[in-house]
Every structure is written in structure tokens, then in C-alpha cells.
Design a protein around this motif. Structure first.
Motif, PDB file in Angstrom:
ATOM      1  N   VAL A  63       0.863  -1.188   0.000  1.00 16.92           N
ATOM      2  CA  VAL A  63       0.000   0.000   0.000  1.00 16.92           C
ATOM      3  C   VAL A  63       0.895   1.232   0.000  1.00 16.92           C
ATOM      4  CG1 VAL A  63      -1.872   1.247   1.132  1.00 16.92           C
ATOM      5  CG2 VAL A  63      -1.767  -1.252   1.316  1.00 16.92           C
ATOM      6  N   VAL A  64       0.648   2.109  -0.975  1.00 14.90           N
ATOM      7  CA  VAL A  64       1.432   3.344  -1.102  1.00 14.90           C
ATOM      8  C   VAL A  64       0.502   4.532  -0.857  1.00 14.90           C
ATOM      9  CG1 VAL A  64       2.789   4.783  -2.681  1.00 14.90           C
ATOM     10  CG2 VAL A  64       3.041   2.283  -2.730  1.00 14.90           C
ATOM     11  N   GLY A  65       0.923   5.419   0.018  1.00 13.68           N
ATOM     12  CA  GLY A  65       0.170   6.646   0.271  1.00 13.68           C
ATOM     13  C   GLY A  65       0.898   7.820  -0.348  1.00 13.68           C
ATOM     14  N   ALA A  66       0.164   8.673  -1.069  1.00 20.83           N
ATOM     15  CA  ALA A  66       0.758   9.882  -1.660  1.00 20.83           C
ATOM     16  C   ALA A  66       0.036  11.091  -1.081  1.00 20.83           C
ATOM     17  CB  ALA A  66       0.611   9.856  -3.175  1.00 20.83           C
ATOM     18  N   ASP A  67       0.775  12.116  -0.761  1.00 18.37           N
ATOM     19  CA  ASP A  67       0.145  13.342  -0.245  1.00 18.37           C
ATOM     20  C   ASP A  67       1.087  14.515  -0.506  1.00 18.37           C
ATOM     21  OD1 ASP A  67      -2.387  13.615   1.985  1.00 18.37           O
ATOM     22  OD2 ASP A  67      -1.058  15.352   1.791  1.00 18.37           O
ATOM     23  N   ALA A  68       0.487  15.702  -0.659  1.00 18.72           N
ATOM     24  CA  ALA A  68       1.294  16.896  -0.917  1.00 18.72           C
ATOM     25  C   ALA A  68       1.775  17.556   0.372  1.00 18.72           C
ATOM     26  CB  ALA A  68       0.467  17.900  -1.728  1.00 18.72           C
ATOM     27  N   SER A  69       1.205  17.142   1.514  1.00 22.48           N
ATOM     28  CA  SER A  69       1.518  17.817   2.779  1.00 22.48           C
ATOM     29  C   SER A  69       2.588  17.055   3.570  1.00 22.48           C
ATOM     30  CB  SER A  69       0.232  17.916   3.616  1.00 22.48           C
ATOM     31  OG  SER A  69       0.556  18.071   4.980  1.00 22.48           O
ATOM     32  N   PRO A  70       3.747  17.681   3.799  1.00 25.42           N
ATOM     33  CA  PRO A  70       4.785  17.006   4.587  1.00 25.42           C
ATOM     34  C   PRO A  70       4.295  16.671   5.997  1.00 25.42           C
ATOM     35  CG  PRO A  70       5.673  18.977   3.507  1.00 25.42           C
ATOM     36  CD  PRO A  70       4.191  19.003   3.290  1.00 25.42           C
ATOM     37  N   ALA A  71       3.445  17.524   6.579  1.00 26.94           N
ATOM     38  CA  ALA A  71       2.956  17.259   7.940  1.00 26.94           C
ATOM     39  C   ALA A  71       2.085  15.999   7.960  1.00 26.94           C
ATOM     40  CB  ALA A  71       2.159  18.463   8.449  1.00 26.94           C
ATOM     41  N   MET A  72       1.250  15.841   6.933  1.00 27.28           N
ATOM     42  CA  MET A  72       0.404  14.647   6.845  1.00 27.28           C
ATOM     43  C   MET A  72       1.271  13.406   6.639  1.00 27.28           C
ATOM     44  SD  MET A  72      -2.803  15.214   7.223  1.00 27.28           S
ATOM     45  CE  MET A  72      -4.159  16.349   6.971  1.00 27.28           C
ATOM     46  N   LEU A  73       2.248  13.515   5.741  1.00 22.59           N
ATOM     47  CA  LEU A  73       3.106  12.356   5.455  1.00 22.59           C
ATOM     48  C   LEU A  73       3.903  11.937   6.687  1.00 22.59           C
ATOM     49  CD1 LEU A  73       4.391  13.183   1.870  1.00 22.59           C
ATOM     50  CD2 LEU A  73       2.929  11.253   2.539  1.00 22.59           C
ATOM     51  N   ALA A  74       4.296  12.924   7.502  1.00 26.36           N
ATOM     52  CA  ALA A  74       5.048  12.583   8.719  1.00 26.36           C
ATOM     53  C   ALA A  74       4.167  11.740   9.653  1.00 26.36           C
ATOM     54  CB  ALA A  74       5.503  13.860   9.430  1.00 26.36           C
ATOM     55  N   LEU A  75       2.897  12.141   9.798  1.00 30.26           N
ATOM     56  CA  LEU A  75       1.990  11.355  10.650  1.00 30.26           C
ATOM     57  C   LEU A  75       1.756   9.975  10.054  1.00 30.26           C
ATOM     58  CD1 LEU A  75      -0.748  14.020  11.564  1.00 30.26           C
ATOM     59  CD2 LEU A  75       0.978  13.036  13.085  1.00 30.26           C
TER      60      LEU A  75
END
Ligand SMILES: C[S@@+](CC[C@H](N)C(=O)[O-])C[C@H]1O[C@@H](n2cnc3c(N)ncnc32)[C@H](O)[C@@H]1O
Length: 261
Positions: A63-75
Motif C-alpha cells: 500500500v502506497v500513500g501519496a500526499d502533498a503535505s509534509p505534515a500529513m506524510l510525517a503522521l
């Protein structure tokens, strides 16, 4: 709306509430991930779906998650820290840095309504799915909000201002045709009402109160005091047993056809 560290933390808490757990159950059921599958979560936020989908695809899946927000990706990467089959990408939804046809299924929950170029995002998700691959897109039509207030004019003003927190307040109205235009087939939709009669944050309506108060304060002539009074009225309605909130959220499904583009 800026998905910075503060908002990421607030959404991380909100996504643990009853209605958000229900939403994930519905979206995951629509996606139907199977053991061994590769799944892409576009706009993965704090990673709840990634963590839950990992259980469904098992050790042989990914499962790969992609997001533009570094804060979201850190969580999200912290949430899945001990999971070898999780991957994360810092990426805009409109230009996913993944190979063609590499995923069996893709998910995009309450993300497209924030993205100006919906067509490019749908085209990208179509590209990364293998022929026969499945897509779930979930968005809210914010015009379906039905919300009790003893001051309907103020409620109307607050909700119109809240509409500015995203790019497409009524995206579900056009999503079926947009999905077909992007090349998806077997396009379907289910509408899910999220109703609460309590102002507590376990219901979607109650959980929105602090987010909306914070967003509308200082916009469109709504002062911080006005916003506080609006939120306080909702808590009072809750205390008086008169709170009512409902909105309809839409789960779209589609597939990349086996033949054709
Ligand atoms: C409301 S949250 C939903 C998070 C997650 N899908 C969930 O339901 O748990 C929206 C997410 O979309 C992300 N997002 C918004 N615009 C984006 C874009 N253009 N590209 C990638 N991610 C985006 C935000 O950073 C945020 O994490």
C-alpha cells in the motif's frame, strides 16, 4: 485550507472518531482490496487508510500513500513505521510519480474536492491502474448540509464562508461524468448520510464545529466573536438536546477497462 502541522494534528484526532471509522469501513468495502494486491491511496492524509488496507492486502501486498503535505506524510509514515509493505510519496495528486499500470486499486477520499485540476488527477489515477483495476473516489456535497440553528441567517453566512475552505463545494454532482470522461467504466455511486443529534466530536457534525469556527473567524465580515458565538450556540443546542446535523457523502466506484485506452 492549508494542511500544515496544526491541521494535520486536528485531523489525526478527528479521524479516530466514530463517523470517520464508519466512513473508512464503507470506503474500504467499496474498494474490496484482496490479499496480495497493490493499492495506492491518493491524498493519504495521516495514513489511517494505509494502515487498515495493509491488513487487507497482507504480507504479499503493498500500500502506497501519496500526499502533498509534509505534515500529513510525517503522521502517516509514523503510523505505519513498522510495516515493510507500506510506502509513502510526497506528491501532488495531479502528477503522481509512479509507473503506469502498477496498482490493482486506487483510493482518493475527500481529496479531489480540494484539487483545482480534477481531470488531471483522474487521468493520473487511470494511468497508474492496471487494466481491470478499481477506483474509489469519496467526496462531500457540502450543499447537502442540513444544520439546526436558532439563528438561521448566521448559520447561512458561516456555511457560505466555510465553502471557501475547498475548491469544489459540490463536486459529487459532476463526478460520474468526470470519471467516464477520464476513461473509467462501470461507474457507480452510493450516497451515505452522516447524521448526528449530539454536538460531541464522535459525530461528523460535532467534529466540524472547531474546524469551522477557526476557519470562518476573520473572513467575510465574520469576527472571532461571531464565530465563537456560532460554535457556542451549537454546543448549547447539544446540551439542550436540540442539536441536528446531516450531510450526504458520496462514494464513487469505477474501473479501468480491460480494453481501450
Ligand atoms: C481531508 S484530508 C483527507 C485525508 C485522507 N484521504 C482521509 O480521508 O483520511 C485531505 C488530504 O488531501 C491532501 N491534498 C489536498 N490537495 C492535494 C493535492 N493537490 N495533492 C496531494 N494531496 C493533496 C491533503 O494534504 C490532505 O492530507
Amino acid at each position: 485550507m492549508v494542511f500544515d502541522e496544526g491541521l494535520a494534528g486536528r485531523l489525526d484526532a478527528m479521524y479516530q472518531t466514530r463517523d470517520m471509522v464508519r466512513r473508512r469501513r464503507l470506503a474500504r468495502a467499496a474498494l474490496g482490496a484482496a490479499p496480495g494486491e497493490h493499492v495506492l491511496d491518493v491524498g493519504c492524509g495521516p495514513g489511517f487508510y494505509v494502515a487498515e488496507l495493509l491488513e487487507e492486502v497482507g504480507a504479499g501486498g503493498r500500500v502506497v500513500g501519496a500526499d502533498a503535505s509534509p505534515a500529513m506524510l510525517a503522521l502517516a509514515s509514523r503510523r505505519c513505521a513498522d510495516r515493510a509493505s507500506a510506502g509513502f510519496l510526497a506528491a501532488d495528486a495531479t502528477s503522481l510519480p509512479v509507473a503506469d499500470a502498477g496498482f490493482d486499486a486506487a483510493l482518493c477520499v475527500q481529496v479531489l474536492e480540494y484539487v483545482p485540476d480534477v481531470a488531471a488527477t483522474l487521468a493520473g489515477m487511470h494511468r497508474v491502474l492496471r487494466p481491470g483495476g478499481r477506483l474509489v473516489v469519496w467526496d462531500i456535497d457540502w450543499s447537502t448540509v442540513s444544520w439546526q440553528s436558532r439563528d438561521p441567517a448566521r448559520m447561512e453566512r458561516v456555511l457560505r464562508t466555510w465553502d471557501a475552505h475547498l475548491t469544489h463545494p459540490s463536486l459529487p454532482r459532476t463526478l460520474s461524468s468526470r470519471l467516464r470522461s477520464a476513461g473509467f467504466t462501470d461507474v457507480g455511486v452510493a450516497g451515505h448520510a452522516f447524521v448526528s443529534t449530539g454536538a460531541d466530536p464522535e459525530g461528523f457534525g460535532g467534529s466540524l464545529i472547531p474546524l469551522i469556527e477557526r476557519f470562518v473567524a476573520g473572513r467575510d465580515g465574520i469576527s472571532a466573536d461571531d464565530a465563537r458565538a456560532w460554535a457556542q450556540e451549537q454546543r448549547q443546542l447539544g446540551a439542550d438536546g436540540e442539536f441536528f446535523f446531516c450531510c450526504v457523502q458520496f462514494c464513487f466506484t469505477g474501473a479501468r477497462p480491460f480494453h481501450g485506452h
